[in-house]
Design a protein around this motif. Structure first.
Motif, PDB file in Angstrom:
ATOM      1  N   LEU A 339      81.574  61.811  63.182  1.00 22.93           N
ATOM      2  CA  LEU A 339      81.851  60.421  63.562  1.00 22.93           C
ATOM      3  C   LEU A 339      81.253  60.112  64.934  1.00 22.93           C
ATOM      4  N   ASP A 340      81.357  61.068  65.858  1.00 24.78           N
ATOM      5  CA  ASP A 340      80.742  60.869  67.175  1.00 24.78           C
ATOM      6  C   ASP A 340      79.232  60.711  67.055  1.00 24.78           C
ATOM      7  N   GLN A 341      78.622  61.532  66.202  1.00 29.63           N
ATOM      8  CA  GLN A 341      77.178  61.441  66.025  1.00 29.63           C
ATOM      9  C   GLN A 341      76.778  60.116  65.375  1.00 29.63           C
ATOM     10  N   LEU A 342      77.559  59.676  64.379  1.00 34.81           N
ATOM     11  CA  LEU A 342      77.270  58.388  63.736  1.00 34.81           C
ATOM     12  C   LEU A 342      77.425  57.248  64.730  1.00 34.81           C
ATOM     13  N   SER A 343      78.418  57.337  65.595  1.00 38.20           N
ATOM     14  CA  SER A 343      78.601  56.317  66.625  1.00 38.20           C
ATOM     15  C   SER A 343      77.386  56.229  67.534  1.00 38.20           C
ATOM     16  N   GLU A 344      76.855  57.372  67.934  1.00 37.39           N
ATOM     17  CA  GLU A 344      75.679  57.361  68.794  1.00 37.39           C
ATOM     18  C   GLU A 344      74.465  56.793  68.066  1.00 37.39           C
ATOM     19  N   ARG A 345      74.311  57.127  66.789  1.00 35.72           N
ATOM     20  CA  ARG A 345      73.180  56.580  66.020  1.00 35.72           C
ATOM     21  C   ARG A 345      73.287  55.066  65.908  1.00 35.72           C
ATOM     22  N   LEU A 346      74.485  54.555  65.660  1.00 37.70           N
ATOM     23  CA  LEU A 346      74.660  53.108  65.519  1.00 37.70           C
ATOM     24  C   LEU A 346      74.392  52.389  66.838  1.00 37.70           C
ATOM     25  N   LYS A 347      74.767  53.025  67.937  1.00 36.65           N
ATOM     26  CA  LYS A 347      74.545  52.392  69.243  1.00 36.65           C
ATOM     27  C   LYS A 347      73.080  52.374  69.632  1.00 36.65           C
ATOM     28  N   THR A 348      72.302  53.293  69.104  1.00 30.53           N
ATOM     29  CA  THR A 348      70.877  53.383  69.463  1.00 30.53           C
ATOM     30  C   THR A 348      69.963  52.774  68.405  1.00 30.53           C
ATOM     31  N   GLN A 349      70.535  52.010  67.468  1.00 26.47           N
ATOM     32  CA  GLN A 349      69.704  51.357  66.455  1.00 26.47           C
ATOM     33  C   GLN A 349      68.731  50.386  67.105  1.00 26.47           C
ATOM     34  N   PRO A 350      67.502  50.330  66.624  1.00 23.74           N
ATOM     35  CA  PRO A 350      66.547  49.375  67.205  1.00 23.74           C
ATOM     36  C   PRO A 350      66.973  47.941  66.919  1.00 23.74           C
ATOM     37  N   PRO A 351      66.627  47.017  67.802  1.00 28.03           N
ATOM     38  CA  PRO A 351      66.995  45.611  67.573  1.00 28.03           C
ATOM     39  C   PRO A 351      66.271  45.021  66.380  1.00 28.03           C
ATOM     40  N   SER A 352      66.823  43.931  65.879  1.00 25.11           N
ATOM     41  CA  SER A 352      66.195  43.256  64.745  1.00 25.11           C
ATOM     42  C   SER A 352      64.854  42.660  65.157  1.00 25.11           C
ATOM     43  N   ALA A 353      63.987  42.505  64.185  1.00 23.52           N
ATOM     44  CA  ALA A 353      62.675  41.908  64.443  1.00 23.52           C
ATOM     45  C   ALA A 353      62.839  40.442  64.832  1.00 23.52           C
ATOM     46  N   PRO A 354      61.951  39.908  65.681  1.00 23.16           N
ATOM     47  CA  PRO A 354      62.021  38.479  66.028  1.00 23.16           C
ATOM     48  C   PRO A 354      61.736  37.603  64.814  1.00 23.16           C
ATOM     49  N   TRP A 355      62.161  36.340  64.907  1.00 18.89           N
ATOM     50  CA  TRP A 355      62.088  35.448  63.752  1.00 18.89           C
ATOM     51  C   TRP A 355      60.650  35.265  63.267  1.00 18.89           C
ATOM     52  N   LYS A 356      59.697  35.217  64.183  1.00 21.14           N
ATOM     53  CA  LYS A 356      58.311  34.989  63.754  1.00 21.14           C
ATOM     54  C   LYS A 356      57.775  36.162  62.935  1.00 21.14           C
ATOM     55  N   GLU A 357      58.367  37.364  63.106  1.00 20.86           N
ATOM     56  CA  GLU A 357      57.926  38.506  62.324  1.00 20.86           C
ATOM     57  C   GLU A 357      58.352  38.394  60.861  1.00 20.86           C
ATOM     58  N   LEU A 358      59.304  37.509  60.561  1.00 22.50           N
ATOM     59  CA  LEU A 358      59.724  37.331  59.178  1.00 22.50           C
ATOM     60  C   LEU A 358      58.603  36.776  58.307  1.00 22.50           C
ATOM     61  N   TRP A 359      57.621  36.154  58.938  1.00 24.12           N
ATOM     62  CA  TRP A 359      56.513  35.551  58.196  1.00 24.12           C
ATOM     63  C   TRP A 359      55.368  36.535  57.969  1.00 24.12           C
ATOM     64  N   VAL A 360      55.482  37.759  58.502  1.00 19.93           N
ATOM     65  CA  VAL A 360      54.408  38.738  58.426  1.00 19.93           C
ATOM     66  C   VAL A 360      54.732  39.748  57.334  1.00 19.93           C
ATOM     67  N   GLY A 361      53.789  40.008  56.463  1.00 22.19           N
ATOM     68  CA  GLY A 361      53.979  40.984  55.411  1.00 22.19           C
ATOM     69  C   GLY A 361      53.547  40.448  54.062  1.00 22.19           C
TER      70      GLY A 361
END
Length: 586
Positions: A339-361
């Motif tokens: 649980l401690d390890q999962l907590s650290e992983r969740l805290k270090t998750q990368p931020p979501s992509a910016p809105w303009k990146e939703l149009w790329v792909g």
């Protein structure tokens, strides 16, 4: 041959046994080739395969779905019932009044010789022939309605739509506010705040004697409802996984429909619009009591954990869930450490992509435009068509409301069927269904002017061509809300869904005003919604869940023991749907 999945994962490429065997063939004879190939396979590591997903101890312990999740889901689903009551109560708090028998123009404030028009809306001066709008009315109805309280008759009837506008505006604000609140407040606490505030605002809404004050508190009541079902969805989406999570989100609106079905019976106990508001408000107290059996979002708590007591709380929640699901044997010895390890992983998750990146792909622009337009068309249709049953006559409100509720439930189960049984083409199934149902709904012009037709038969035909598009819209809307995150990569899912839902709720504000078209013709308002159904169906048909190539995980020992000619074709790379489902909080 190069292992493509290995390249995508950014791993070093090593020669496969087959490649090593081919390289040895240039230097040795056919007899030596066999021995050389065996030696190369013994010393050469196998080509790397796709790594298994990172283990999540919470999902491993409590499972994807069980009695614990079912209990929580049923409790949270109940919040949709008062949300439906607050939205649709205008059907029974403001029923249409009949001119002449239930309201008349009061000319006591006038002097001279005047006559009144048949619809009681205009006063005509017999001397000058001028016509003015009546300003005072007398009412003779056994039910004290919202229309009588605020004189919403004749040209002021549009203010009935105005009150509904403020409710829908509250839903828009509440969805955004609930999402922002959960950045710092846990979903369970957010849910509780919304429930308590809804009780206060609901009572004030019912007893407000100023129209502006009534609209303001109706908006606040809707904000509270939206906060509740937004936070509730965040909870059950966190403790479920896979198709169980998708099924729960699809069926979330079935309890909304249950609320629509129960509303006529609840309203029949009261003879005043104020008492109806009290009646639909106080059942929320039961939801607050049921919070005792409702867990908080464990991953949210881990992500925002500040001390060991926060993780202790998560450990207690998960252990309780495992005990109820009879999965305590799944709890590992180092449970707290994981649980401690999962907590650290969740805290270090990368931020979501910016809105303009939703149009790329690949197909990103198509998915962005089609999803935004489709959900906007469907939410306008979903809310507006329910309110449009007032156009079919006051005497038929009860059966028509119940019929609409059942059609919504049928639509939700159809969405579940398409998702489970026709997952590859589920978008096209829902889209074609809406196109055909919308065309059927436009057939109301055939009998709209049939004055000789029996009234009951005519209303029955109206409801038949209205309930089928209603079921289709319910099907597509619930499917989009549950599955549209499949259209984007993991780092874009939450922002994409937030964008689509918020955009749709902005356009939802226009839904009440399409019902004003009934003043022209009953078929006009129904046709407008059916056109939205057709357009939404076309947009939904353009959606396509991306397919991802995933190489199977094969143990190295198996590769060493298998010769090239003996390897099964079942071990070849397969095209599968990405199974990770990150649900939104809206």
């Amino acid at each position: 041959m190069v292992n493509l999945p290995a390249i995508r994962a950014g791993r070093p490429i090593t020669p496969s046994p087959q490649l090593s065997q081919r390289q040895g063939s240039h230097a040795h004879s056919n007899e030596i080739e066999s021995e050389s190939g065996k030696r190369m396979r013994a010393v050469t590591p196998p080509a790397p395969t796709a790594a298994p997903p990172v283990s999540d101890v919470i999902g491993d312990v409590v499972g994807d779905f069980g009695i614990w999740q079912l209990r929580t889901i049923l409790i949270i689903f109940l919040c949709k019932i008062p949300a439906a009551w607050f939205m649709a109560c205008i059907i029974f708090t403001g029923p249409e009044l009949y001119p002449g028998s239930e309201f008349t123009c009061d000319t006591s404030y006038l002097e001279g010789n005047y006559s009144i028009s048949d619809n009681q809306c205009y006063v005509m001066d017999e001397g000058t022939g001028s016509k003015t709008e009546c300003e005072q009315f007398s009412y003779a109805s056994s039910f004290d309605s919202l229309i009588m309280q605020f004189n919403l008759v004749c040209l002021r009837d549009i203010f009935v739509a105005w009150t509904q506008y403020w409710h829908l505006f509250g839903v828009l604000v509440g969805g955004v506010l609930g999402t922002k609140m959960m950045l710092g407040i846990s979903p369970r606490s957010t849910y509780c705040v919304g429930a308590v505030a809804q009780i206060v605002c609901g009572v004030v809404t019912g007893y407000a004697r100023d129209f502006t004050l009534h609209c303001a508190f109706r908006c606040l009541s809707a904000v509270c409802c939206a906060i509740m079902f937004t936070a509730g969805q965040a909870i059950f989406a966190d403790i479920t996984a896979g198709m169980h999570r998708i099924g729960a989100i699809i069926l979330y609106d079935t309890f909304w429909s249950v609320g629509v079905i129960l509303l006529p019976g609840l309203s029949s106990f009261f003879n005043s619009w104020s008492l109806i508001y009290v009646g639909i408000t106080f059942p929320t107290i039961m939801l607050i009591v049921l919070l005792y059996w409702t867990p908080d979002s464990p991953r949210w708590l881990l992500k925002h954990a500040v001390d060991r007591f926060s993780i202790d709380n998560v450990e207690q929640i998960v252990r309780e869930g495992a005990a109820i699901n009879d999965r305590t044997f799944k709890i590992p010895p180092d449970f707290r450490q994981q649980l401690d390890q999962l907590s650290e992983r969740l805290k270090t998750q990368p931020p979501s992509a910016p809105w303009k990146e939703l149009w790329v792909g690949k197909r990103a622009k198509t998915h962005m435009i089609a999803a935004h337009l489709a959900l906007a068309f469907f939410v306008i249709n979903f809310m507006g068509m329910l309110l449009n049953i007032r156009s079919f006559g006051r005497d038929y409100l009860v059966p028509n409301t119940i019929a609409m509720g059942f059609s919504e439930i049928i639509g939700c189960f159809l969405a579940l069927h398409f998702t489970l049984k026709h997952n590859k083409w589920k978008w096209q199934c829902a889209g074609v269904f809406n196109i055909l149902a919308g065309i059927l709904g436009c057939l109301g012009w055939i009998f709209t002017n049939a004055d000789q037709m029996d009234a009951d038969l005519k209303v029955s035909l109206w409801m038949i061509i209205a309930t089928i598009p209603k079921a289709a819209v319910s099907c597509a809307q619930s499917m989009i809300l549950a599955c549209m995150n499949e259209l984007m990569p993991t780092n874009k899912k939450q922002l994409f869904v937030f964008s689509v839902v918020t955009w749709a709720r902005v356009w939802l504000l226009s839904a009440p005003f399409f019902n004003v078209l009934k003043k022209i013709d009953t078929a006009m308002s129904l046709t407008s919604y059916c056109v939205f159904s057709i357009l939404g169906g076309i947009c939904t048909s353009l959606l396509l869940t991306p397919r991802t190539s995933v190489a199977p995980v094969v143990p190295p020992q198996a590769l060493e023991q298998c010769d090239k000619k003996e390897q099964s074709p079942l071990n070849a790379p397969l095209w599968t749907i990405e199974s990770d489902v990150n649900n939104t909080r809206l």
